[in-house]
Design an enzyme around this catalytic site. Sequence first.
Site, PDB file in Angstrom:
ATOM      1  CG  ASP A 265       3.625  -0.351   1.200  1.00 21.09           C
ATOM      2  OD1 ASP A 265       3.975   0.715   0.649  1.00 21.09           O
ATOM      3  OD2 ASP A 265       4.417  -1.299   1.354  1.00 21.09           O
ATOM      4  CB  SER A 266       3.537   0.121  -3.375  1.00 20.71           C
ATOM      5  OG  SER A 266       4.716  -0.067  -2.606  1.00 20.71           O
TER       6      SER A 266
ATOM      7  CE1 TYR B 270       1.721   2.494  -5.909  1.00 21.45           C
ATOM      8  CE2 TYR B 270       1.751   3.499  -3.729  1.00 21.45           C
ATOM      9  CZ  TYR B 270       1.074   2.822  -4.724  1.00 21.45           C
ATOM     10  OH  TYR B 270      -0.243   2.496  -4.541  1.00 21.45           O
ATOM     11  N   GLY B 271       8.219   3.815  -6.230  1.00 19.16           N
ATOM     12  CA  GLY B 271       9.421   4.655  -6.179  1.00 19.16           C
ATOM     13  C   GLY B 271       9.963   5.099  -7.514  1.00 19.16           C
TER      14      GLY B 271
ATOM     15  CB  CYS C 223       3.698   3.695   1.293  1.00 18.08           C
ATOM     16  SG  CYS C 223       4.636   3.975  -0.219  1.00 18.08           S
ATOM     17  CG  ASN C 224       8.794   6.290   4.301  1.00 12.47           C
ATOM     18  OD1 ASN C 224       9.094   7.116   5.143  1.00 12.47           O
ATOM     19  ND2 ASN C 224       8.713   5.005   4.581  1.00 12.47           N
ATOM     20  CB  THR C 225       7.008   6.303  -2.221  1.00 17.52           C
ATOM     21  OG1 THR C 225       8.178   5.552  -1.903  1.00 17.52           O
ATOM     22  CG2 THR C 225       7.159   6.937  -3.579  1.00 17.52           C
TER      23      THR C 225
ATOM     24  CB  CYS D  37      11.569   2.490   1.708  1.00 22.62           C
ATOM     25  SG  CYS D  37      10.587   1.279   0.782  1.00 22.62           S
ATOM     26  CB  THR D  38       7.044   0.787   4.962  1.00 14.24           C
ATOM     27  OG1 THR D  38       6.476   0.696   3.642  1.00 14.24           O
ATOM     28  CG2 THR D  38       6.602   2.076   5.633  1.00 14.24           C
ATOM     29  CG  HIS D  39       8.979  -2.646   0.610  1.00 21.23           C
ATOM     30  ND1 HIS D  39       8.014  -1.695   0.361  1.00 21.23           N
ATOM     31  CD2 HIS D  39       8.556  -3.784  -0.012  1.00 21.23           C
ATOM     32  CE1 HIS D  39       7.057  -2.239  -0.371  1.00 21.23           C
ATOM     33  NE2 HIS D  39       7.360  -3.500  -0.615  1.00 21.23           N
TER      34      HIS D  39
HETATM   35  N1  DGL Z   1       7.007   0.878   0.741  1.00 21.41           N
HETATM   36  C1  DGL Z   1       7.143   2.062  -0.032  1.00 21.41           C
HETATM   37  C2  DGL Z   1       7.792   3.185   0.761  1.00 21.41           C
HETATM   38  O1  DGL Z   1       7.716   3.201   1.979  1.00 21.41           O
HETATM   39  C3  DGL Z   1       7.682   2.072  -1.422  1.00 21.41           C
HETATM   40  C4  DGL Z   1       7.993   0.898  -2.233  1.00 21.41           C
HETATM   41  C5  DGL Z   1       7.759   1.173  -3.709  1.00 21.41           C
HETATM   42  O2  DGL Z   1       8.665   1.673  -4.405  1.00 21.41           O
HETATM   43  O3  DGL Z   1       6.632   0.892  -4.126  1.00 21.41           O
HETATM   44  O4  DGL Z   1       8.358   4.092   0.222  1.00 21.41           O
END
Ligand code: DGL
Length: 264
Positions: A11-12, A43-44, A75-77, A189-191
């Site tokens: 993940d990021s 990443y977003g 990570c979804n992104t 988003c996994t966060h």
């Molecule tokens: N955890 C990431 C996701 O699931 C993104 C967080 C980021 O913006 O880096 O999208």
Amino acid sequence: MTPSAPILLFDSGVGGLTVYDALRAVLPQAPVIYAADLAGLPYGTKTEAQIAARVAGLLGRMAERYQPRLACIACNTASTIALGMVRDVLEIPVVGTVPAIKPAAALTRTGTIGLVGTEATIRQAYVDDLETQFAQGKRLLRIAAPGLVAAAEAKLRGRTVDPALIADVHDRLMAMPGGADIDTLVLACTHFPLLADELAAVFGPHVAQVDGASGIARRIAHLLGGQTFAAGTTNRFVVTGPLAGASGLEAELAARGFGAAEVF
Ligand code: DGL
């Protein structure tokens, strides 16, 4: 497959730990290397080209170094943009994380679903396709909540989450046509599951939160069915960029069976 070959979770930042937690519940023995691209976080707010190049390049190098049996882009992104490309690059199974629109559509009673993701995720054709495939006849209201990524990172390092950030997400969704009917919230988003309590406090008990973590964990367990895992291996937590990026995470990492953070 050597029994010590790890599962690589990528993940990021720390968001993928929500996938890790679900994975632990189904595969407690499996050795895991968790890679947080802190040098690339977030990443977003990046472009598709930047994310695709970064994720494919890093995962290629990580797979070479760690020889994992499977990689998961937690990570979804990154998944909605680069999953296909990463699958082309790696010779092992690659599991992605995509917004949990399908389970949300099965759960909603009002037919109105909120989806909170990063700026990059919510504009992806991948998400349009999931909506077309699984949410026909439902209303899917999407918003970006980039502030929640930093809030989740800070929370895991022991800092307090600003309630105004959560209230802003709530208010923006409610202000959309039909927003007041939302009874299901996709945490795309996994966060964001790291902020489940804060979100519940603002959205209330009548709004169900849905994320993909347990589905991904089951998918990984299915793909690795029948494989053996070396007992007693310590999980590794690696970061891109300076090690200082991981400071404050020590207790959370230790609680999950990780050794001290290392630099990739
Ligand atoms: N955890 C990431 C996701 O699931 C993104 C967080 C980021 O913006 O880096 O999208």
